[in-house]
Design a protein around this motif. Structure first.
Motif, short mmCIF file in Angstrom:
data_model
loop_
_atom_site.label_atom_id
_atom_site.label_comp_id
_atom_site.label_asym_id
_atom_site.label_seq_id
_atom_site.Cartn_x
_atom_site.Cartn_y
_atom_site.Cartn_z
N LEU A 176 -24.59 42.25 159.02
CA LEU A 176 -25.60 42.73 159.96
C LEU A 176 -26.97 42.18 159.61
CD1 LEU A 176 -26.62 44.64 162.23
CD2 LEU A 176 -26.76 46.45 160.48
N SER A 177 -27.32 42.24 158.32
CA SER A 177 -28.63 41.73 157.87
C SER A 177 -28.77 40.24 158.14
CB SER A 177 -28.80 42.02 156.38
OG SER A 177 -30.00 41.44 155.89
N PHE A 178 -27.70 39.49 157.85
CA PHE A 178 -27.74 38.05 158.08
C PHE A 178 -27.89 37.75 159.57
CE2 PHE A 178 -25.84 33.98 159.10
CZ PHE A 178 -26.39 33.13 158.14
N TRP A 179 -27.16 38.49 160.40
CA TRP A 179 -27.23 38.28 161.85
C TRP A 179 -28.65 38.53 162.37
CZ3 TRP A 179 -28.37 41.73 165.86
CH2 TRP A 179 -28.12 41.23 167.15
N LYS A 180 -29.27 39.61 161.91
CA LYS A 180 -30.63 39.94 162.35
C LYS A 180 -31.62 38.83 161.99
CE LYS A 180 -30.58 45.02 162.25
NZ LYS A 180 -31.11 46.21 161.53
N LYS A 181 -31.50 38.30 160.77
CA LYS A 181 -32.47 37.32 160.28
C LYS A 181 -32.21 35.91 160.80
CE LYS A 181 -33.37 39.77 155.94
NZ LYS A 181 -33.23 39.72 154.45
N ASN A 182 -30.94 35.57 161.06
CA ASN A 182 -30.61 34.16 161.30
C ASN A 182 -29.95 33.85 162.64
OD1 ASN A 182 -31.13 32.97 158.44
ND2 ASN A 182 -29.91 34.79 158.06
N ILE A 183 -29.42 34.87 163.32
CA ILE A 183 -28.69 34.60 164.57
C ILE A 183 -29.32 35.35 165.74
CG2 ILE A 183 -26.46 34.72 165.76
CD1 ILE A 183 -25.09 34.38 163.05
N GLY A 184 -29.17 36.66 165.77
CA GLY A 184 -29.82 37.49 166.77
C GLY A 184 -29.33 37.30 168.20
N LYS A 185 -28.13 36.76 168.37
CA LYS A 185 -27.57 36.56 169.71
C LYS A 185 -26.05 36.57 169.61
CE LYS A 185 -27.81 31.51 169.24
NZ LYS A 185 -28.33 30.25 169.81
N ASP A 186 -25.36 36.27 170.72
CA ASP A 186 -23.90 36.25 170.71
C ASP A 186 -23.37 35.33 169.61
OD1 ASP A 186 -24.02 37.93 172.82
OD2 ASP A 186 -23.16 36.58 174.30
N PHE A 187 -22.31 35.78 168.92
CA PHE A 187 -21.74 34.97 167.84
C PHE A 187 -20.26 35.29 167.69
CE2 PHE A 187 -22.40 38.99 165.85
CZ PHE A 187 -21.59 39.06 164.73
N ASN A 188 -19.54 34.40 167.04
CA ASN A 188 -18.13 34.61 166.70
C ASN A 188 -18.03 35.27 165.33
OD1 ASN A 188 -16.73 33.50 168.98
ND2 ASN A 188 -17.26 31.44 168.26
N LEU A 189 -17.43 36.45 165.29
CA LEU A 189 -17.11 37.09 164.02
C LEU A 189 -15.63 36.83 163.77
CD1 LEU A 189 -18.01 38.89 161.66
CD2 LEU A 189 -17.31 40.88 163.02
N ILE A 190 -15.32 36.17 162.66
CA ILE A 190 -13.97 35.65 162.41
C ILE A 190 -13.47 36.14 161.06
CG2 ILE A 190 -12.55 33.57 162.21
CD1 ILE A 190 -15.01 32.13 163.67
N GLU A 191 -12.34 36.84 161.06
CA GLU A 191 -11.71 37.22 159.80
C GLU A 191 -10.44 36.41 159.60
OE1 GLU A 191 -10.14 40.92 157.03
OE2 GLU A 191 -11.01 41.37 158.99
N LEU A 192 -10.29 35.85 158.40
CA LEU A 192 -9.09 35.10 158.04
C LEU A 192 -8.13 36.03 157.32
CD1 LEU A 192 -10.90 31.96 156.52
CD2 LEU A 192 -10.30 32.36 158.91
N GLY A 193 -6.96 36.26 157.89
CA GLY A 193 -5.96 37.13 157.26
C GLY A 193 -6.42 38.57 157.14
#
Length: 288
Positions: free
Chosen positions: A65-82
């Motif tokens: 969440l913190s990274f998204w706020k500081k660096n993205i702030g828009k639609d993104f792909n959240l991807i979990e491997l396995g």
């Protein structure tokens, strides 16, 4: 052991197979471990950190969440491997449930081969009232490059296949697996490495006596790095591994939460090995 279909496939090959091919048969063949078994938790074969405490997933969720706020702030792909049973994902979603702009921006992708685990993930997500209709399940890492990506995994790369080599009296040998028809069991069989291509690959690494290599691990991680380089984002990998290579083999297997013999009960137990994190860092640096 005689009725084991994976052993039968090895027997029919009539020649040694390398450790990489052995692991692929044991884990990823349609008769293999990841396609058939209940594997995670106290009632399964092993327990992972998210199953022990929800704090594990909550901390990762808050970091994402913190990274998204500081660096993205828009639609993104959240991807979990396995994703396993979906426990880590659920803890991430629960800790961020009141962050409406963040949650609205998530395009969720789960990379999973095991059909039983996918059903577990759907069941567990429904229990926490998460809308599974908006989740994309797929077998492999094939993600549209239209959005930034946050990719994470817990104990994913350690199960990807390896090959094992060792040096003896200036000669390099590879550990193989062969079916012993006389005694009807699997055993190791060492073969001298002759191919220049393989020898050149081995000699490009710094090692003393023992070397474990995983081309699949390296190529998979390289694909992730190339993806992030193109779209922007973050990759979080939590796993067992090393930076300084140990002078011993690290392959191990586990069943019913106990260590077992790697060659016993193929297809019915988990097989893992330690990750060479230095090689991952080199790949990340290569991709800038």
């Amino acid at each position: 052991m005689k009725d084991n279909k994976i052993i039968e496939l090895i027997r029919k090959s009539k020649s040694p197979i390398n450790i990489e091919d052995f692991i692929k048969l044991c884990l990823y063949n349609e008769e293999g471990y990841y396609f058939n078994n209940r594997i995670i938790g106290k009632q399964g074969d092993f327990t992972t950190s998210p199953e022990i405490s929800q704090l594990f997933g909550e901390i990762i969720g808050l970091f994402i969440l913190s990274f998204w706020k500081k660096n993205i702030g828009k639609d993104f792909n959240l991807i979990e491997l396995g994703p396993g049973n979906g426990t880590l994902l659920i803890d991430i979603l629960n800790i961020t449930k009141n962050k409406f702009s963040f949650r609205k921006s998530i395009n969720l992708n789960l990379i999973e081969k095991n059909k039983r685990l996918i059903e577990n993930q759907k069941l567990n997500l429904r229990k926490f009232n998460h809308n599974i209709e908006k989740i994309n399940w797929q077998n492999n890492f094939i993600i549209d490059k239209d959005k930034p990506a946050i990719i994470y995994s817990n104990e994913f790369f350690d199960c990807l296949p390896i090959r094992q080599f060792y040096k003896k009296e200036e000669q390099i040998y590879e550990k193989m697996v062969i079916y012993n028809s006389q005694n009807e069991y699997l055993s190791y069989f060492d073969v001298k490495v002759e191919k220049k291509e393989i020898l050149n690959k081995i000699n490009s690494y710094d090692y003393e006596t023992v070397l474990e290599l995983s081309s699949l691990r390296e190529s998979y991680f390289n694909n992730i790095c190339e993806h992030i380089k193109f779209v922007g984002g973050l990759c979080i990998i939590i796993d067992y591994g090393y930076y300084t290579r140990p002078d011993n083999f690290t392959l191990q297997s586990i069943q019913n939460n106990k260590m077992t013999n790697v060659l016993d009960n193929p297809g019915e137990q988990d097989i893992t090995s330690l990750i060479d994190f230095k090689s991952f860092l080199d790949i990340a640096k290569k991709n800038k």
